[in-house]
Design an enzyme around this catalytic site. Structure first.
Site, PDB file in Angstrom:
ATOM      1  N   LYS A   1       0.861  -1.191   0.000  1.00 53.08           N
ATOM      2  CA  LYS A   1       0.000   0.000   0.000  1.00 53.08           C
ATOM      3  C   LYS A   1       0.892   1.233   0.000  1.00 53.08           C
ATOM      4  CE  LYS A   1      -4.504   0.918   0.615  1.00 53.08           C
ATOM      5  NZ  LYS A   1      -5.689   0.180   0.215  1.00 53.08           N
TER       6      LYS A   1
ATOM      7  N   GLY B   1     -19.986   7.370   0.424  1.00 56.70           N
ATOM      8  CA  GLY B   1     -19.021   7.782  -0.596  1.00 56.70           C
ATOM      9  C   GLY B   1     -19.134   6.883  -1.808  1.00 56.70           C
TER      10      GLY B   1
ATOM     11  N   VAL C   1     -18.241   3.856  -2.446  1.00 56.49           N
ATOM     12  CA  VAL C   1     -18.720   2.488  -2.222  1.00 56.49           C
ATOM     13  C   VAL C   1     -20.082   2.491  -1.527  1.00 56.49           C
ATOM     14  CG1 VAL C   1     -18.227   0.253  -1.191  1.00 56.49           C
ATOM     15  CG2 VAL C   1     -16.335   1.654  -2.039  1.00 56.49           C
TER      16      VAL C   1
HETATM   17  P1  NAD Z   1     -15.056   7.792   0.055  1.00 53.45           P
HETATM   18  O1  NAD Z   1     -14.028   8.741   0.562  1.00 53.45           O
HETATM   19  O2  NAD Z   1     -15.594   7.961  -1.325  1.00 53.45           O
HETATM   20  O3  NAD Z   1     -16.329   7.772   1.039  1.00 53.45           O
HETATM   21  C1  NAD Z   1     -16.262   7.801   2.413  1.00 53.45           C
HETATM   22  C2  NAD Z   1     -17.544   8.500   2.890  1.00 53.45           C
HETATM   23  O4  NAD Z   1     -17.619   8.372   4.310  1.00 53.45           O
HETATM   24  C3  NAD Z   1     -17.607   9.983   2.565  1.00 53.45           C
HETATM   25  O5  NAD Z   1     -18.857  10.297   1.986  1.00 53.45           O
HETATM   26  C4  NAD Z   1     -17.448  10.652   3.938  1.00 53.45           C
HETATM   27  O6  NAD Z   1     -18.109  11.899   4.022  1.00 53.45           O
HETATM   28  C5  NAD Z   1     -18.050   9.601   4.850  1.00 53.45           C
HETATM   29  N1  NAD Z   1     -17.618   9.664   6.242  1.00 53.45           N
HETATM   30  C6  NAD Z   1     -16.395   9.938   6.739  1.00 53.45           C
HETATM   31  N2  NAD Z   1     -16.404   9.880   8.075  1.00 53.45           N
HETATM   32  C7  NAD Z   1     -17.659   9.529   8.429  1.00 53.45           C
HETATM   33  C8  NAD Z   1     -18.300   9.304   9.674  1.00 53.45           C
HETATM   34  N3  NAD Z   1     -17.646   9.416  10.836  1.00 53.45           N
HETATM   35  N4  NAD Z   1     -19.611   8.959   9.664  1.00 53.45           N
HETATM   36  C9  NAD Z   1     -20.290   8.846   8.500  1.00 53.45           C
HETATM   37  N5  NAD Z   1     -19.734   9.074   7.302  1.00 53.45           N
HETATM   38  C10 NAD Z   1     -18.431   9.407   7.264  1.00 53.45           C
HETATM   39  O7  NAD Z   1     -14.430   6.345   0.256  1.00 53.45           O
HETATM   40  P2  NAD Z   1     -14.852   4.990  -0.466  1.00 53.45           P
HETATM   41  O8  NAD Z   1     -14.003   4.802  -1.684  1.00 53.45           O
HETATM   42  O9  NAD Z   1     -16.332   4.922  -0.563  1.00 53.45           O
HETATM   43  O10 NAD Z   1     -14.326   3.927   0.601  1.00 53.45           O
HETATM   44  C11 NAD Z   1     -15.002   3.743   1.835  1.00 53.45           C
HETATM   45  C12 NAD Z   1     -14.189   2.786   2.708  1.00 53.45           C
HETATM   46  O11 NAD Z   1     -14.036   1.538   2.002  1.00 53.45           O
HETATM   47  C13 NAD Z   1     -12.763   3.251   3.015  1.00 53.45           C
HETATM   48  O12 NAD Z   1     -12.423   2.812   4.308  1.00 53.45           O
HETATM   49  C14 NAD Z   1     -11.904   2.524   1.986  1.00 53.45           C
HETATM   50  O13 NAD Z   1     -10.594   2.285   2.448  1.00 53.45           O
HETATM   51  C15 NAD Z   1     -12.655   1.204   1.868  1.00 53.45           C
HETATM   52  N6  NAD Z   1     -12.447   0.542   0.595  1.00 53.45           N
HETATM   53  C16 NAD Z   1     -12.752   1.162  -0.568  1.00 53.45           C
HETATM   54  C17 NAD Z   1     -12.564   0.508  -1.765  1.00 53.45           C
HETATM   55  C18 NAD Z   1     -12.931   1.160  -3.074  1.00 53.45           C
HETATM   56  O14 NAD Z   1     -12.966   0.472  -4.111  1.00 53.45           O
HETATM   57  N7  NAD Z   1     -13.218   2.450  -3.086  1.00 53.45           N
HETATM   58  C19 NAD Z   1     -12.038  -0.804  -1.795  1.00 53.45           C
HETATM   59  C20 NAD Z   1     -11.752  -1.428  -0.564  1.00 53.45           C
HETATM   60  C21 NAD Z   1     -11.955  -0.738   0.618  1.00 53.45           C
END
Ligand code: NAD
Length: 349
Positions: free
Chosen positions: A81, A183, A185
């Site tokens: 990573k 977000g 996902v």
């Molecule tokens: P993102 O940044 O698009 O979305 C995260 C969302 O969470 C945002 O809308 C943010 O405002 C919200 N948020 C932050 N803190 C919060 C809280 N305390 N309470 C409620 N909402 C809150 O990220 P993403 O790409 O959707 O990924 C989400 C999670 O999944 C992350 O932990 C990421 O590491 C993990 N993940 C993502 C992927 C991917 O393909 N994007 C793959 C594996 C794991």
């Protein structure tokens, strides 16, 4: 280097590389946990950190999670990573990711990058101008781009399988799911869950996106600090890591937890506490592998979208296998999945 690993268990990492570049403001770390199965593959996080040590800890923890995720997903890649530490000197994003691309290139293929929290397809394009060791590109020949929709699909099939296996319900109709974070996902997951007849409770620190979910999915909302504790059948953490901990677990009412966020448990003992509390936790590194499957298959350039979808849907079968292992070994799911994944950290051919 300390010996504390993923979940606080002792572990080793193969290497850690760092770069600091005055011109672009780039300060980045690449942690490589294991290349036993192949080159380390894992996204690049662009985030604020309190200090460099915090960034290194995050990179190492996430890299180890990638080793487990790639192994359980049966991908011929190890775990790594990157994190780029956000700072005010980074005024030119193109220059920043271009310089990061040269850093990835200097690792000569031992690490392959892709999107993660805070990075976009445009950032991957800037990296790709400097190195071939990148995925998540819109311009991919066969299939590719932002992996988030495939992550959401994987979380959805994990929930569907978990609901059958653990909650003994035939379908998702009427199931109440609490989703933390809307977000890339979380939003897509809500769309899939709503389409399958689930009732949603959602929260995001951005109230506008929560309001949009009310409009589009008929969701109910709550304050962000209450979402983990809703009266729901399933809890899907899709925002931050470390949300399942000594403070939160006693207040959780859902019977099944499956979400996208990486490193949801603060430590492996939190997995034991959930188990004792009768809450079935499907580990993040099993559930959220859809995105890495997408990025890897794009990188290899051999499969089309339908084949990638079928591969992501196999996460449902892995949930079944985990449930069988848990029953056989009488272990918390977090421990059973961890042992299962570590047993696969061996050369793939
Ligand atoms: P993102 O940044 O698009 O979305 C995260 C969302 O969470 C945002 O809308 C943010 O405002 C919200 N948020 C932050 N803190 C919060 C809280 N305390 N309470 C409620 N909402 C809150 O990220 P993403 O790409 O959707 O990924 C989400 C999670 O999944 C992350 O932990 C990421 O590491 C993990 N993940 C993502 C992927 C991917 O393909 N994007 C793959 C594996 C794991």
């Amino acid at each position: 280097m300390d010996a504390e690993g993923f979940f606080g268990l002792p572990t080793d990492h193969e290497s850690l590389a760092a770069v600091s570049d005055r011109a672009s403001g780039l300060e980045a770390i690449v942690a490589i946990h294991s290349t036993a199965r192949g080159p380390a593959f894992g996204g690049c996080r662009y985030w604020h950190y309190e200090n460099r040590d915090a960034a290194i800890r995050d990179a190492r923890r996430l890299a180890e999670g990638m080793s487990l995720k790639n192994a359980l997903a049966d991908l011929p890649f190890g775990g790594g990573k990157a994190v780029i530490i956000r700072n005010p000197r980074q005024t030119d994003r193109q220059a920043l990711f271009s310089r990061f691309g040269r850093f990835v290139e200097s690792l000569e293929g031992r690490y392959v990058t892709a999107e993660d929290v805070g990075t976009t397809e445009a950032d991957m394009a800037a990296i790709a101008a400097q190195t071939p060791y990148v995925s998540g590109l819109k311009t991919a020949k066969t299939y590719g781009g932002n992996p988030s929709p495939k992550t959401a699909l994987g979380v959805f099939v994990a929930i569907r399988s978990g609901v059958r296996q653990v909650l003994n319900r035939r379908d998702l109709d009427g199931l109440v799911v609490a989703v933390q974070g809307l977000g890339s996902v979380g939003w897509d997951l809500c769309r899939l869950l709503a389409g399958a007849g689930c009732k949603l409770i959602v929260a995001d620190i951005n109230p506008a996106v929560a309001a949009k979910a009310v409009e589009q999915f008929g969701a109910n909302t709550c304050e962000p600090d209450a979402i983990l504790f809703q009266d729901a059948d399933v809890l899907a953490p899709c925002a931050l890591g470390g949300v399942l901990n000594v403070d939160s677990i006693p207040k959780i009412r859902a019977k099944l937890i499956a979400g996208a966020a990486n490193n949801q448990l603060q430590s492996i003992t939190d997995g034991d506490s959930l188990h004792k509390a009768g809450i079935y936790y499907l580990p993040d590194f099993l559930v959220n592998a859809g995105g890495i499957v997408s990025a890897v298959r794009e990188y290899q350039g051999k499969l089309g979208e339908q084949q990638v979808i079928e591969e992501v849907e196999r996460i449902g079968q892995r949930v079944e296998e985990l449930v069988a292992r848990v029953a056989r070994l009488d272990l918390a799911p977090a421990r059973a999945a961890d042992a299962w994944a570590r047993s696969l950290l061996v050369p793939t051919r």
